[in-house]
Motif scaffolding. Structure first.
Motif, short mmCIF file in Angstrom:
data_model
loop_
_atom_site.label_atom_id
_atom_site.label_comp_id
_atom_site.label_asym_id
_atom_site.label_seq_id
_atom_site.Cartn_x
_atom_site.Cartn_y
_atom_site.Cartn_z
N VAL A 1 14.22 31.14 38.95
CA VAL A 1 15.66 31.21 38.69
C VAL A 1 16.44 30.67 39.88
CG1 VAL A 1 17.61 32.73 38.20
CG2 VAL A 1 15.41 33.16 37.11
N ARG A 2 16.06 31.08 41.07
CA ARG A 2 16.79 30.61 42.26
C ARG A 2 16.64 29.11 42.45
NH1 ARG A 2 15.62 35.98 45.92
NH2 ARG A 2 17.75 36.82 45.76
N ALA A 3 15.48 28.56 42.16
CA ALA A 3 15.29 27.12 42.29
C ALA A 3 16.16 26.35 41.31
CB ALA A 3 13.81 26.76 42.08
N GLN A 4 16.28 26.86 40.10
CA GLN A 4 17.12 26.18 39.10
C GLN A 4 18.61 26.37 39.40
OE1 GLN A 4 16.05 24.05 36.70
NE2 GLN A 4 14.06 24.36 37.68
N MET A 5 18.98 27.51 39.95
CA MET A 5 20.37 27.68 40.39
C MET A 5 20.72 26.62 41.44
SD MET A 5 20.48 31.86 40.74
CE MET A 5 21.95 31.83 41.79
#
Length: 418
Positions: free
Chosen positions: A41-45
């Motif tokens: 999730v953090r990478a895609q954010m």
């Protein structure tokens, strides 16, 4: 499952919430699963330029943190619990009286009480509650990310979203980064998927064994529910089991209709199973006591052919448009009643991507790339428009670097394939 002593006096529940000694957890590093998903999730954010997301969909909260609480209730009562996630901070706002359920997760830095900004909670004071909710959240986001941050939202009532924008935040939709995060599974995550599938297959086996002419659809459908809940599943997301003439068209909800002799019985599992992972395969059975008719066997064999053919063409690197162009051609007499998708992604529920039929692609389709690590459900519904019965079949597969790996292992019906 978590083991709590509700009567003990304790101030620190850290670690207790993570006790998971159920059989379906054996051999699975759940900490690694949770950390992988949070990292996704953090990478895609970061990829989409989103500074913070406020997640209120309980499935997405569970994906990002592993925390589970009142999944169905929270889906229709947003925001009753929600997660604020930034590049460095994860704060779960948990429902009243439930803060202990968020304790002990390495994916959650802090648990705070939620403030439900909904009409049922606030009544005529709803606008004031929404503004108060937004003011507190905007201050927290400014503290963590700076003023004017880009914030991804989902499933909030309109007033809260409008109020957040009024406080100077740049509001975007959180769906894209979250769906793209969920689309690719780790090898450890796949152990959870397979555990959920094995449990659901056991339930379907009990359902198949319980089939008797004279029982109602609801009675038969309940067999699956009892089995999967006993194995730590969450719920069945739909009510898709029908018999006889109610198998055509598809998408008729399970009812008190009585199952007759020598009828087809079609079902789609749609089980949110153990660890929160979706078990999504479809099968069609015959009620007996006689043998299937030639017409019933034709429907079944055509549906089987569609599923097998479309599984065979799936591979990593394939575009969604190329899949649509190469997918199995549905015979004209069955085309009008086709299933609305050719295939779809699957994780903690049905998810990105949707793969459309060639004829539907110009109006509904979008392009993208099938990636290794995606789990895909390949669909078929075969039944003539105005016909007496129909057949629903579906298989769940993992896309690998070299092709696909079959995940759903429940057998097909030999009597219907002859």
């Amino acid at each position: 499952m978590a083991n709590f002593d509700w009567h003990a006096e304790r101030s620190d529940l850290a670690g207790i919430a993570l006790l998971d000694r159920a059989p379906e957890s054996e051999g699975i590093d759940l900490k690694a699963v949770r950390l992988y998903r949070l990292g996704r999730v953090r990478a895609q954010m970061k990829h989409y330029g989103v500074d913070a997301v406020i997640l209120s969909d309980p499935i997405n909260i569970r994906y990002a943190t592993g925390a589970r609480n009142m999944q169905v209730f929270c889906q229709r009562n947003a925001p009753s619990r929600y997660l604020l996630l930034t590049a460095t901070k994860s704060i779960l706002f948990e429902f009243t009286g439930c803060l202990h359920l968020g304790q002990g997760f390495e994916t959650i830095d802090e648990v705070r009480p939620s403030k439900t900004a909904s009409f049922v909670a606030a009544g005529p004071d709803i606008q004031a509650r929404e503004k108060e909710w937004a003011a507190e959240m905007a201050d927290l986001i400014a503290e963590l990310c700076g003023k004017g941050a880009t914030v991804g939202l989902e499933r909030l009532n309109a007033g809260t979203a409008i109020s957040l924008k009024d406080f100077g935040l740049h509001i975007v939709d959180a769906q894209q980064p979250v769906e793209m995060a969920r689309a690719v599974k780790s090898s450890e995550e796949m152990k959870c998927v397979n555990a959920s599938l094995r449990a659901t297959e056991g339930g379907v086996a009990k359902l198949r064994e319980a089939i008797r002419p004279g029982m109602t659809e609801n009675e038969l459908w309940s067999v699956l529910h009892q089995s999967v809940i006993a194995q730590n599943a969450d719920y069945c997301e739909t009510r898709l089991l029908n018999a006889g003439a109610r198998t055509n068209p598809w998408f008729q909800e399970t009812s008190s209709s009585v199952i007759g002799e020598n009828e087809l019985i079609a079902l789609d599992t749609d089980v949110v199973g153990c660890h929160g992972y979706y078990s999504d395969f479809s099968r069609t059975f015959h009620s007996g006591p006689g043998k299937p008719t030639a017409a019933q066997r034709e429907l079944y064999k055509v549906a089987y052919e569609q599923v097998q053919a479309n599984m065979d063409i799936l591979h990593a690197g394939m575009s969604f448009r190329d899949y649509a162009d190469r997918a199995w051609d549905i015979p004209e007499k069955f085309y009008e009643n086709r299933y609305y998708l050719s295939a779809h992604g699957c994780g903690m529920t049905g998810e990105y991507p949707y793969l459309y039929h060639k004829g539907d692609f110009p109006d509904a389709g979008y392009d993208g790339e099938i990636l290794a690590g995606m789990t895909i459900c390949v669909e078929s519904y075969i039944g003539e428009a105005g016909g007496h019965e129909g057949v629903k079949l579906e298989q769940q597969v993992l896309v690998t670097e070299t092709g696909v790996e079959l995940l759903s292992q429940f057998p097909f019906e030999e009597d219907l394939l002859r």
